[in-house]
Scaffold this motif. Structure first.
Motif, short mmCIF file in Angstrom:
data_model
loop_
_atom_site.label_atom_id
_atom_site.label_comp_id
_atom_site.label_asym_id
_atom_site.label_seq_id
_atom_site.Cartn_x
_atom_site.Cartn_y
_atom_site.Cartn_z
N GLY A 22 0.82 -1.21 0.00
CA GLY A 22 0.00 0.00 0.00
C GLY A 22 0.85 1.26 0.00
N ALA A 23 1.97 1.21 0.74
CA ALA A 23 2.86 2.37 0.79
C ALA A 23 3.45 2.66 -0.58
CB ALA A 23 3.97 2.13 1.81
N PHE A 24 3.92 1.61 -1.29
CA PHE A 24 4.47 1.80 -2.63
C PHE A 24 3.40 2.29 -3.60
CE2 PHE A 24 8.11 -0.81 -1.29
CZ PHE A 24 9.14 -0.13 -1.93
N THR A 25 2.15 1.87 -3.38
CA THR A 25 1.06 2.31 -4.25
C THR A 25 0.81 3.81 -4.09
OG1 THR A 25 0.01 0.14 -4.08
CG2 THR A 25 -1.37 1.97 -4.83
N LEU A 26 0.90 4.30 -2.86
CA LEU A 26 0.69 5.72 -2.61
C LEU A 26 1.81 6.56 -3.19
CD1 LEU A 26 -0.57 5.66 1.10
CD2 LEU A 26 -1.89 6.33 -0.91
N ASN A 27 3.05 6.11 -2.97
CA ASN A 27 4.22 6.86 -3.44
C ASN A 27 5.42 5.93 -3.36
OD1 ASN A 27 6.73 8.51 -3.08
ND2 ASN A 27 5.30 10.19 -3.41
N PRO A 28 6.18 5.74 -4.45
CA PRO A 28 7.32 4.82 -4.42
C PRO A 28 8.32 5.12 -3.31
CG PRO A 28 6.81 5.43 -6.68
CD PRO A 28 5.96 6.30 -5.80
N TRP A 29 8.64 6.41 -3.10
CA TRP A 29 9.60 6.75 -2.07
C TRP A 29 9.02 6.53 -0.68
CZ3 TRP A 29 14.49 6.80 -2.66
CH2 TRP A 29 15.05 7.18 -3.88
N PHE A 30 7.72 6.72 -0.55
CA PHE A 30 7.05 6.40 0.71
C PHE A 30 7.18 4.90 1.00
CE2 PHE A 30 2.95 5.44 3.00
CZ PHE A 30 3.32 6.02 4.21
N GLY A 31 7.08 4.09 -0.04
CA GLY A 31 7.25 2.65 0.11
C GLY A 31 8.66 2.29 0.55
N VAL A 32 9.65 3.02 -0.01
CA VAL A 32 11.04 2.77 0.39
C VAL A 32 11.25 3.08 1.86
CG1 VAL A 32 13.43 3.55 0.07
CG2 VAL A 32 11.96 3.17 -1.93
N VAL A 33 10.71 4.22 2.31
CA VAL A 33 10.85 4.60 3.71
C VAL A 33 10.12 3.59 4.61
CG1 VAL A 33 10.38 6.37 5.44
CG2 VAL A 33 11.09 7.04 3.14
N ALA A 34 8.93 3.17 4.19
CA ALA A 34 8.17 2.21 4.97
C ALA A 34 8.92 0.88 5.09
CB ALA A 34 6.79 1.98 4.34
N THR A 35 9.55 0.46 3.99
CA THR A 35 10.33 -0.78 4.02
C THR A 35 11.52 -0.65 4.98
OG1 THR A 35 9.72 -1.24 1.72
CG2 THR A 35 11.61 -2.44 2.61
N GLY A 36 12.18 0.51 4.93
CA GLY A 36 13.29 0.76 5.85
C GLY A 36 12.84 0.76 7.29
N TYR A 37 11.67 1.36 7.54
CA TYR A 37 11.13 1.39 8.90
C TYR A 37 10.79 -0.02 9.38
CZ TYR A 37 8.22 2.70 12.87
OH TYR A 37 7.69 2.83 14.13
N PHE A 38 10.22 -0.82 8.49
CA PHE A 38 9.89 -2.20 8.83
C PHE A 38 11.17 -2.97 9.17
CE2 PHE A 38 9.39 -6.64 7.35
CZ PHE A 38 8.44 -7.07 8.25
N GLY A 39 12.20 -2.80 8.34
CA GLY A 39 13.47 -3.47 8.60
C GLY A 39 14.09 -3.05 9.91
N LEU A 40 14.01 -1.74 10.20
CA LEU A 40 14.55 -1.23 11.46
C LEU A 40 13.80 -1.82 12.65
CD1 LEU A 40 16.36 0.79 13.06
CD2 LEU A 40 14.52 2.46 12.77
N THR A 41 12.47 -1.89 12.53
CA THR A 41 11.66 -2.42 13.62
C THR A 41 12.00 -3.87 13.92
OG1 THR A 41 9.85 -0.93 13.02
CG2 THR A 41 9.29 -2.80 14.41
N ILE A 42 12.13 -4.67 12.87
CA ILE A 42 12.47 -6.09 13.04
C ILE A 42 13.86 -6.23 13.66
CG2 ILE A 42 12.93 -8.26 11.87
CD1 ILE A 42 9.98 -7.55 12.05
N THR A 43 14.82 -5.45 13.13
CA THR A 43 16.20 -5.52 13.63
C THR A 43 16.26 -5.08 15.08
OG1 THR A 43 16.99 -5.00 11.41
CG2 THR A 43 18.58 -4.82 13.20
N TYR A 44 15.48 -4.03 15.41
CA TYR A 44 15.44 -3.56 16.80
C TYR A 44 14.90 -4.65 17.72
CZ TYR A 44 13.97 -0.99 20.95
OH TYR A 44 13.77 -0.59 22.25
N SER A 45 13.82 -5.28 17.32
CA SER A 45 13.19 -6.29 18.16
C SER A 45 14.09 -7.50 18.38
CB SER A 45 11.86 -6.74 17.53
OG SER A 45 10.96 -5.67 17.44
N LEU A 46 14.88 -7.85 17.37
CA LEU A 46 15.71 -9.05 17.45
C LEU A 46 17.10 -8.80 18.04
CD1 LEU A 46 14.86 -10.70 14.01
CD2 LEU A 46 13.92 -11.27 16.26
#
Length: 209
Positions: A22-46
């Motif tokens: 959905g983020a990439f659908t709204l805006n490609p760069w928004f999708g990139v940031v969302a993917t980075g945030y997801f990766g950061l969240t997973i890395t932080y948790s682990l």
């Protein structure tokens, strides 16, 4: 514990995937940031949440990424001040959170054994050390905001934005008051929703801005 592990894993993967698509659908760069945030969240948790200093810096990066995501999505230029003030402010919130967590459990049990049941990273902190961090971050955040009000682009040329400084100063002092006097730093998002002086301060800042 109400969901089985496979169910929770499948739900998490599905929701995360749908969100990123959905983020990439709204805006490609928004999708990139969302993917980075997801990766950061997973890395932080682990991993990152168990490394002193890195844990609060990771939390700060998360706040910055959220701010960047908003700017990217509505199509406005990202000011360097967005990085500076958001980074310092979120670091202050993260350190205040750790300080409150540590102070509460130390008050309940001054021995070191409790730390094995709490956040493991707390073993590497002390209340005194976190107080020193706060003493650095709070004035740094204020100074950065003050500089922003009369040096950033796209603000009134008569420096009228400086009229908002007292509200930011009071907001910082109020937040520190709540951390030290009421031990409310553990849930900063709730503080902003339940503390009437802070709510009024934010409203007055918005009205003045």
């Amino acid at each position: 514990g109400r969901l089985s592990f496979p169910t929770a894993t499948a739900a998490a993967a599905t929701l995360a995937s749908c969100s990123i698509v959905g983020a990439f659908t709204l805006n490609p760069w928004f999708g990139v940031v969302a993917t980075g945030y997801f990766g950061l969240t997973i890395t932080y948790s682990l991993v990152l949440k168990n490394i002193a200093l890195v844990d609060v810096m990771a939390l700060s990066i998360g706040y910055v990424l959220r701010a960047i995501a908003g700017a990217v999505l509505i199509g406005v230029p990202i000011s360097p001040w967005l990085y500076i003030i958001t980074s310092l402010g979120s670091l202050l919130i993260g350190v205040g959170k750790r300080r409150t967590e540590l102070a509460l459990v130390v008050e309940a049990n001054p021995d070191l054994e409790w730390r094995t049941q709490q956040r493991g990273v707390l073993r590497d902190y002390s209340v005194h050390l976190l107080d020193q961090f706060i003493a650095v971050l709070a004035p740094s955040t204020l100074i950065a905001y003050i500089l922003y009000t009369f040096t950033a682009m796209n603000l009134p040329t008569n420096h009228a934005m400086m009229l908002t400084i007292p509200f930011v100063l009071y907001g910082l002092l109020r937040y520190l008051y709540l951390i030290y006097n009421s031990n409310l730093g553990e849930t900063p998002e709730e503080v902003l929703l339940i503390d009437k002086p802070l709510i009024v301060t934010v409203a007055m800042w918005l009205a003045t801005a």
